[in-house]
Design a protein around this motif. Structure first.
Motif, PDB file in Angstrom:
ATOM      1  N   VAL A  66       0.772  -1.463  -0.404  1.00 15.10           N
ATOM      2  CA  VAL A  66       0.014  -0.158   0.270  1.00 15.10           C
ATOM      3  C   VAL A  66       0.980   1.279   0.227  1.00 15.10           C
ATOM      4  CG1 VAL A  66      -1.951   1.048   1.326  1.00 15.10           C
ATOM      5  CG2 VAL A  66      -1.867  -1.427   0.967  1.00 15.10           C
ATOM      6  N   VAL A  67       0.742   2.447  -0.858  1.00 14.22           N
ATOM      7  CA  VAL A  67       1.582   3.256  -0.884  1.00 14.22           C
ATOM      8  C   VAL A  67       0.747   4.011  -0.280  1.00 14.22           C
ATOM      9  CG1 VAL A  67       3.154   4.870  -2.744  1.00 14.22           C
ATOM     10  CG2 VAL A  67       2.980   2.682  -2.715  1.00 14.22           C
ATOM     11  N   ARG A  68       0.841   5.917   0.155  1.00 10.51           N
ATOM     12  CA  ARG A  68       0.098   6.988   0.671  1.00 10.51           C
ATOM     13  C   ARG A  68       0.428   7.303  -0.359  1.00 10.51           C
ATOM     14  NH1 ARG A  68       1.749  10.471   5.428  1.00 10.51           N
ATOM     15  NH2 ARG A  68       3.005   8.780   5.501  1.00 10.51           N
ATOM     16  N   GLY A  69      -0.379   8.166  -0.789  1.00  8.16           N
ATOM     17  CA  GLY A  69       0.361   9.813  -1.657  1.00  8.16           C
ATOM     18  C   GLY A  69       0.623  10.920  -0.816  1.00  8.16           C
ATOM     19  N   PRO A  70       0.336  11.863  -1.250  1.00  4.68           N
ATOM     20  CA  PRO A  70       0.281  12.105  -2.094  1.00  4.68           C
ATOM     21  C   PRO A  70       1.825  11.760  -3.457  1.00  4.68           C
ATOM     22  CG  PRO A  70       1.055  14.345  -1.078  1.00  4.68           C
ATOM     23  CD  PRO A  70       1.152  13.475  -0.142  1.00  4.68           C
ATOM     24  N   ALA A  71       2.238  11.305  -3.285  1.00  4.48           N
ATOM     25  CA  ALA A  71       3.899  10.589  -3.694  1.00  4.48           C
ATOM     26  C   ALA A  71       3.439   9.154  -4.849  1.00  4.48           C
ATOM     27  CB  ALA A  71       5.142   9.956  -2.680  1.00  4.48           C
ATOM     28  N   THR A  72       3.780   9.769  -6.116  1.00  2.00           N
ATOM     29  CA  THR A  72       4.358   8.842  -6.861  1.00  2.00           C
ATOM     30  C   THR A  72       4.737   7.450  -7.036  1.00  2.00           C
ATOM     31  OG1 THR A  72       5.169  10.615  -8.757  1.00  2.00           O
ATOM     32  CG2 THR A  72       2.964  10.844  -8.539  1.00  2.00           C
ATOM     33  N   PHE A  73       4.660   6.850  -8.074  1.00  5.95           N
ATOM     34  CA  PHE A  73       5.264   5.837  -7.744  1.00  5.95           C
ATOM     35  C   PHE A  73       5.342   4.811  -9.457  1.00  5.95           C
ATOM     36  CE2 PHE A  73       0.790   4.023  -6.041  1.00  5.95           C
ATOM     37  CZ  PHE A  73       0.688   2.752  -6.715  1.00  5.95           C
ATOM     38  N   THR A  74       6.371   3.913  -8.935  1.00  6.40           N
ATOM     39  CA  THR A  74       6.107   3.090 -10.367  1.00  6.40           C
ATOM     40  C   THR A  74       6.447   1.372 -10.024  1.00  6.40           C
ATOM     41  OG1 THR A  74       7.948   5.032 -11.400  1.00  6.40           O
ATOM     42  CG2 THR A  74       7.440   3.041 -12.530  1.00  6.40           C
ATOM     43  N   PHE A  75       5.682   1.097 -11.095  1.00  9.88           N
ATOM     44  CA  PHE A  75       6.178  -1.090 -11.151  1.00  9.88           C
ATOM     45  C   PHE A  75       6.540  -1.339 -12.246  1.00  9.88           C
ATOM     46  CE2 PHE A  75       3.657  -5.219 -11.929  1.00  9.88           C
ATOM     47  CZ  PHE A  75       4.383  -5.364 -10.355  1.00  9.88           C
ATOM     48  N   VAL A  76       8.128  -2.247 -12.002  1.00  9.93           N
ATOM     49  CA  VAL A  76       8.484  -1.960 -13.072  1.00  9.93           C
ATOM     50  C   VAL A  76       8.695  -3.614 -12.850  1.00  9.93           C
ATOM     51  CG1 VAL A  76       9.880  -0.037 -13.479  1.00  9.93           C
ATOM     52  CG2 VAL A  76      10.441  -1.387 -11.645  1.00  9.93           C
ATOM     53  N   ASP A  77       9.106  -4.389 -13.855  1.00 15.71           N
ATOM     54  CA  ASP A  77      10.186  -5.455 -14.287  1.00 15.71           C
ATOM     55  C   ASP A  77      10.777  -6.045 -12.933  1.00 15.71           C
ATOM     56  OD1 ASP A  77      11.950  -6.355 -16.980  1.00 15.71           O
ATOM     57  OD2 ASP A  77      10.941  -4.585 -16.109  1.00 15.71           O
ATOM     58  N   GLU A  78      12.039  -4.895 -13.381  1.00 16.63           N
ATOM     59  CA  GLU A  78      13.116  -5.244 -12.418  1.00 16.63           C
ATOM     60  C   GLU A  78      14.058  -3.789 -12.562  1.00 16.63           C
ATOM     61  OE1 GLU A  78      15.906  -7.435 -15.019  1.00 16.63           O
ATOM     62  OE2 GLU A  78      16.221  -5.978 -16.712  1.00 16.63           O
ATOM     63  N   VAL A  79      14.591  -3.468 -11.485  1.00 20.88           N
ATOM     64  CA  VAL A  79      15.006  -1.711 -10.696  1.00 20.88           C
ATOM     65  C   VAL A  79      16.257  -2.032 -11.778  1.00 20.88           C
ATOM     66  CG1 VAL A  79      16.591  -0.390  -9.508  1.00 20.88           C
ATOM     67  CG2 VAL A  79      15.051  -2.356  -8.584  1.00 20.88           C
ATOM     68  N   GLY A  80      15.953  -0.333 -12.341  1.00 25.77           N
ATOM     69  CA  GLY A  80      16.896  -0.274 -14.478  1.00 25.77           C
ATOM     70  C   GLY A  80      15.911  -0.576 -15.662  1.00 25.77           C
ATOM     71  N   THR A  81      15.016  -1.082 -15.287  1.00 22.90           N
ATOM     72  CA  THR A  81      13.977  -1.941 -16.899  1.00 22.90           C
ATOM     73  C   THR A  81      14.028  -0.771 -17.601  1.00 22.90           C
ATOM     74  OG1 THR A  81      12.625  -2.100 -17.254  1.00 22.90           O
ATOM     75  CG2 THR A  81      12.171  -0.666 -16.686  1.00 22.90           C
ATOM     76  N   ARG A  82      14.835  -1.775 -19.100  1.00 22.67           N
ATOM     77  CA  ARG A  82      15.136  -0.892 -20.353  1.00 22.67           C
ATOM     78  C   ARG A  82      13.668   0.213 -20.923  1.00 22.67           C
ATOM     79  NH1 ARG A  82      13.550  -4.221 -24.135  1.00 22.67           N
ATOM     80  NH2 ARG A  82      13.696  -6.653 -23.764  1.00 22.67           N
ATOM     81  N   ALA A  83      12.541  -1.053 -19.981  1.00 23.74           N
ATOM     82  CA  ALA A  83      10.878  -0.530 -20.716  1.00 23.74           C
ATOM     83  C   ALA A  83      10.714   1.159 -20.247  1.00 23.74           C
ATOM     84  CB  ALA A  83      10.012  -0.857 -19.807  1.00 23.74           C
ATOM     85  N   GLU A  84      10.248   1.549 -21.235  1.00 25.94           N
ATOM     86  CA  GLU A  84       9.609   3.376 -21.543  1.00 25.94           C
ATOM     87  C   GLU A  84       8.388   3.589 -20.195  1.00 25.94           C
ATOM     88  OE1 GLU A  84      11.181   6.263 -22.748  1.00 25.94           O
ATOM     89  OE2 GLU A  84      13.130   5.001 -22.534  1.00 25.94           O
ATOM     90  N   PRO A  85       8.152   4.378 -19.398  1.00 24.95           N
ATOM     91  CA  PRO A  85       7.024   4.466 -18.213  1.00 24.95           C
ATOM     92  C   PRO A  85       5.633   4.875 -18.818  1.00 24.95           C
ATOM     93  CG  PRO A  85       9.341   5.607 -17.266  1.00 24.95           C
ATOM     94  CD  PRO A  85       9.336   5.148 -18.863  1.00 24.95           C
ATOM     95  N   ILE A  86       4.818   4.359 -18.866  1.00 31.55           N
ATOM     96  CA  ILE A  86       3.470   4.230 -19.758  1.00 31.55           C
ATOM     97  C   ILE A  86       2.809   5.396 -18.127  1.00 31.55           C
ATOM     98  CG2 ILE A  86       1.712   3.575 -19.785  1.00 31.55           C
ATOM     99  CD1 ILE A  86       2.837   0.380 -21.148  1.00 31.55           C
TER     100      ILE A  86
END
Length: 325
Positions: A66-86
């Motif tokens: 559970v993440v408490r706002g107003p901070a945003t966050f990212t869900f990634v397959d691995e730290v340092g992923t090569r994927a472009e954030p959506i």
């Protein structure tokens, strides 16, 4: 009415299922809304939650964060992923991009996911965002860290099974079912986090289980406008005034009537915003004050502004928040 039930009653899912997403690596979902509370749980697979300005947190199958706002966050397959954030939020579209398939509760019967299938490396993520209405529920948020995690294997597992089944069908009333399941999931998650070994839950959580102080808290929350005195509370809980006063202060961190005053002012703050036609005298009577001047003095002492000032400020902020971006 126990304290936890009172505080969480304004935290309700309402069409707030961000999605059940089947993800094929690499992926990076950027949760941009900064919702007051966002619940993330993985049904299958694994990934990483990367909160803003905080270290990454692994999220494995059947675990919940559970993440408490107003901070945003990212869900990634691995730290340092090569994927472009959506960008991924409550009001986002449901595009098909790269190896990611987005679902918003309806039946996903396949479709393209990069190579047209979901392999063994796929991760299924369930996400729910919760608006937090009013000052009552903000007291719950104040007791939570920016990020909390709960391992699988607890009481929430049964809810996960229901969620997993519900998101695979497409039936009338599905969103209502998903909302209620998310509410259930959040309650189970917070209970387990408060009760975790070695944890430091808020004082009111532990105090609820004390046979004397717990009864006193239930009385204060059930009838906050009643003319409570320490003597009356002691009589109802079956102990002396001195015993109740000391035990309450030791467990809750403040005397009973100080707690009651702060709780009344929290209720009054929400009433001032919700009941625009009510006068200050009306609000005063609703929370147990016969004298509006005494109520106004207490409100300013606790909240830092008199009732009328608070209403103007809070109403202006609410109107601004509800304007379309």
């Amino acid at each position: 009415m126990d304290v936890f039930s009172d505080l969480i009653r304004g935290v309700r899912a309402h069409g707030s299922l961000f999605g059940s997403s089947t993800l094929s690596p690499p992926w990076a979902l950027n949760f941009v809304d900064g919702a007051p509370l966002t619940l993330c749980t993985v049904l299958t697979g694994a990934g990483w939650i990367v909160p803003e300005h905080r270290p990454p947190e692994p999220l494995r199958a059947r675990e919940t964060i559970v993440v408490r706002g107003p901070a945003t966050f990212t869900f990634v397959d691995e730290v340092g992923t090569r994927a472009e954030p959506i960008a991924y939020g409550e009001h986002c579209a449901t595009p098909e991009q790269g190896g990611t398939r987005h679902r918003r509760g309806w039946n996903d019967r396949g479709g393209d996911a990069g190579d047209g299938s979901v392999g063994s490396a796929a991760t299924t993520l369930i996400v729910g965002a919760y608006p937090v209405r009013g000052e009552i529920s903000r007291r719950l948020l104040d007791a939570l860290p920016v990020v909390l995690r709960v391992d699988g294997g607890g009481t929430a597992d049964a809810v996960l099974d229901h969620l997993a089944a519900e998101v695979t069908v497409d039936t009338p009333g599905q969103q209502v079912v998903l909302d209620r399941l998310l509410d259930w999931m959040l309650v189970c998650t917070l209970r387990e986090w408060f009760d975790r070994p070695g944890g430091e839950p808020p004082a009111w959580w532990a105090a609820q289980r004390d046979p004397v102080v717990g009864d006193a808290l239930r009385l204060l929350h059930a009838e906050p406008a009643a003319p409570w005195t320490v003597a009356a509370l002691a009589e109802h809980t079956g102990v002396s005034r001195s015993t109740l006063a000391k035990r309450f202060a030791d467990l809750v961190g403040e005397p009973p009537l100080t707690y009651l005053t702060r709780w009344r002012m929290t209720l009054a703050a929400d009433l001032l915003v919700a009941q625009q036609a009510a006068t200050v005298a009306d609000i005063a009577r609703a929370v147990g004050y016969a004298d509006p001047f005494g109520f106004s003095a207490a409100f300013k002492r606790v909240r830092g502004a008199n009732p009328s000032e608070f209403r103007r400020t809070a109403t202006g902020a609410t109107d601004h928040d509800q304007r379309p971006g």
